[in-house]
Design an enzyme around this catalytic site. Structure first.
Site, PDB file in Angstrom:
ATOM      1  CG  HIS A   1      -1.951   1.035   1.209  1.00 55.67           C
ATOM      2  ND1 HIS A   1      -1.671   2.355   1.495  1.00 55.67           N
ATOM      3  CD2 HIS A   1      -3.270   0.989   0.898  1.00 55.67           C
ATOM      4  CE1 HIS A   1      -2.780   3.069   1.374  1.00 55.67           C
ATOM      5  NE2 HIS A   1      -3.762   2.266   1.012  1.00 55.67           N
TER       6      HIS A   1
ATOM      7  CB  SER B   1     -11.174   9.655  -3.316  1.00 51.45           C
ATOM      8  OG  SER B   1     -10.150  10.253  -2.558  1.00 51.45           O
TER       9      SER B   1
HETATM   10  P1  PGA Z   1      -9.472   6.196   0.444  1.00 49.58           P
HETATM   11  O1  PGA Z   1      -8.288   5.102   0.673  1.00 49.58           O
HETATM   12  O2  PGA Z   1     -10.647   5.435  -0.096  1.00 49.58           O
HETATM   13  O3  PGA Z   1      -9.732   6.758   1.812  1.00 49.58           O
HETATM   14  O4  PGA Z   1      -8.951   7.187  -0.525  1.00 49.58           O
HETATM   15  C1  PGA Z   1      -8.056   4.069  -0.226  1.00 49.58           C
HETATM   16  C2  PGA Z   1      -6.928   3.206   0.253  1.00 49.58           C
HETATM   17  O5  PGA Z   1      -5.964   3.746   0.815  1.00 49.58           O
HETATM   18  O6  PGA Z   1      -6.939   1.974   0.093  1.00 49.58           O
END
Ligand code: PGA
Length: 246
Positions: free
Chosen positions: A95, A209
């Protein structure tokens, strides 16, 4: 029809009490759709209880990280065998928060993938470019390198790829569905170079997001096999709305 994967990522959120309340809301409403697999990636401390509570449901529980070592003097680390024993059926690897904040390198990520596979845990291999790399027009080079370092020489079974542009994570600035589709097509090409025939069966999910109001746009793209959802997976009602849009 290929299954769509809806994967939540709680990051460093979730006490026992919160997890219990969350499952009390989510599980009774979780739809049993053949073409959708719902997965939730939770902190190490919640793996045992959450996998126990969900064992008769359609929800898969996974981890967010693991050690590249099998065992030994590695204070603070958690091995593939340990997360497997605690009930993780999958694990996020590489990640961007791990790459950026914890300085994980390509070779380290590769060893983590190997540890996961040898313990029978499905790795979700995260790749993505930064805003600067995109501005400089280097996003495809970056993605190619990340995918090759992670996957070259492995067999394709059990692997999931997540395209998560770093500039879209936690910013509210999601990639457009068209950008996601274009990049997923590019990644498909790289996977074909790496794995050859059959590489089409490796799911590629989009993350950054994703929320209930934009998820349908991503899932309607033919090369987007699912979504990885951070912030919007923390509230069970919001995660349910995302699942229901699939
Ligand atoms: P987010 O995070 O949906 O809050 O942008 C996605 C992720 O880090 O897997």
């Amino acid at each position: 029809m290929k299954q769509k994967l809806i994967i939540g990522n709680w990051k460093m959120h979730g006490t026992f009490a919160q997890a219990r309340l969350y499952l009390d809301v989510l599980l009774p409403k979780l739809p049993n759709k053949e073409n959708v697999q719902v997965m939730l990636s939770v902190p190490f401390t919640l793996l045992s209880t959450m996998s126990e509570k969900t064992k008769n449901s359609f929800l898969k529980i996974g981890a967010q990280n693991l050690s590249e070592e099998l065992e030994g003097a590695f204070t603070g680390e958690v091995s593939s065998r340990m997360i497997q024993e605690a009930g993780a059926s999958f694990v996020l690897i590489g990640h961007s928060e791990r790459r950026r904040l914890f300085h994980e390198t390509g070779p380290q990520i590769r060893r983590k993938i190997e540890q996961a596979l040898s313990a029978g845990i499905q790795p979700i291999v995260c790749v993505g470019e930064t805003a600067q790399e995109r501005q400089e027009g280097r996003e495809k080079d970056v993605l190619r390198k990340q995918l090759q370092e992670a996957l070259d020489g492995l067999s394709l079974e059990n692997i999931i790829v997540a395209y998560e542009p770093v500039w879209a994570i936690g910013t509210g600035q999601n990639a457009s569905p068209e950008i996601a589709e274009e990049i997923h097509c590019f990644c498909r090409g790289i996977l074909k170079e790496i794995f050859g025939a059959g590489s089409d069966q490796v799911p590629i999910v989009y993350g950054g997001s994703v929320k209930d109001s934009n998820v349908a746009g991503f899932l309607s793209q033919s090369n987007v096999d699912g979504v990885l959802v951070g912030g919007a997976s923390l509230d069970p009602e919001s995660f349910l709305r995302i699942i229901q849009s699939s």
